[in-house]
Design a protein around this motif. Sequence first.
Motif, short mmCIF file in Angstrom:
data_model
loop_
_atom_site.label_atom_id
_atom_site.label_comp_id
_atom_site.label_asym_id
_atom_site.label_seq_id
_atom_site.Cartn_x
_atom_site.Cartn_y
_atom_site.Cartn_z
N PHE A 142 -120.75 1.36 86.58
CA PHE A 142 -121.32 1.62 85.25
C PHE A 142 -121.25 3.10 84.89
O PHE A 142 -120.80 3.46 83.80
N LEU A 143 -121.71 3.96 85.81
CA LEU A 143 -121.86 5.38 85.48
C LEU A 143 -120.55 6.03 85.05
O LEU A 143 -120.51 6.78 84.05
N PHE A 144 -119.47 5.74 85.76
CA PHE A 144 -118.24 6.48 85.50
C PHE A 144 -117.48 5.97 84.27
O PHE A 144 -117.02 6.78 83.47
N PRO A 145 -117.33 4.66 84.09
CA PRO A 145 -116.74 4.20 82.82
C PRO A 145 -117.57 4.66 81.61
O PRO A 145 -117.02 5.06 80.58
N PHE A 146 -118.89 4.62 81.74
CA PHE A 146 -119.77 5.08 80.66
C PHE A 146 -119.52 6.55 80.37
O PHE A 146 -119.42 6.97 79.20
N SER A 147 -119.39 7.34 81.42
CA SER A 147 -119.14 8.77 81.27
C SER A 147 -117.78 9.02 80.60
O SER A 147 -117.66 9.88 79.72
N ILE A 148 -116.75 8.26 81.02
CA ILE A 148 -115.42 8.43 80.43
C ILE A 148 -115.44 8.06 78.95
O ILE A 148 -114.86 8.75 78.10
N ILE A 149 -116.12 6.97 78.61
CA ILE A 149 -116.20 6.53 77.20
C ILE A 149 -116.84 7.62 76.34
O ILE A 149 -116.44 7.85 75.20
N LEU A 150 -117.84 8.30 76.91
CA LEU A 150 -118.55 9.34 76.14
C LEU A 150 -117.88 10.70 76.24
O LEU A 150 -118.45 11.71 75.83
N GLY A 151 -116.68 10.75 76.79
CA GLY A 151 -115.93 11.99 76.78
C GLY A 151 -116.01 12.82 78.03
O GLY A 151 -115.72 14.04 77.99
#
Length: 288
Positions: free
Chosen positions: A215-224
Amino acid sequence: MAYLLPSEFATKMVDAGEAKIFMSTRDTLIRAYMAGAILALAAVFAITIAVQTGVFLIGAILFPVGFCMLYLMGFDLLTGVFVLTPLALLDKRPGVTIQGVLRNWGLVFIGNFCGALTVAIMMAFIFTYGFNTDPGAIGKKVASIGEARTLGYAEFGTAGWFTIFIRGMLCNWMVSLGVVGAMISTHVSGKVIAMWMPIFLFFFMGFEHSVVNMFLFPFSIILGGDFSVMDYLVWNEIPTALGNLVGGLAFTGLTLYSTHVRTGKKRDLPYSKRSDVAASSVAEHASR
């Protein structure tokens, strides 16, 4: 009876591992998907609490609520099947093969990732009002975690990679104790208490959990977040998953199985020594 003896819950671990291997593809994916989604919600909940209060300890204390919910619902995490399914293979249960174990791991990985990714997309949408605004303090905090736990490790090369691996080991040592602890009790309250403590410990210590990171890393990538998918895989997900596998299996699964299921032969004292002990005991009583 509210408590199972070690020999009883150790056998229950083997039974659970066997059941997961023979579970249908549909059920395995559904249960893994829901587990990944619920744990992702728990992670963003804990981070939200930590950011809003400014006290990380409070977020860590509340994070286990997600783990307890998914366990009580009968959903599966990759970290749990890493520990349970190999025991069915070691116990030589009929029909259990290495291919069956690997198939289960692969399906649970896919299900966990899809569930976590779904929540990551939904939460990113919410935090940015449909990707139209700044994500705010919480979104920026998650993005910073993604960068720190990929590029931050990469700065140290091989030592950084093994740091993630060991953090993964320590994580699933604790998480698997939570899984096993829940099997010890037959009451909901007992299960929750047994799960809460090790899960709280792993989250507060910042150990690496492969499903939380889905969750953490895809979420972080989506938010730039300023790192790539390859950075995420090489410098976090792969060493974390390997560490979770080794830590959970070595420190929890194999130790409990070897000492409570495959119990070692009792020491057999020589007859003469037993006689000596008995004689000395009689002599001691007679002299009193």
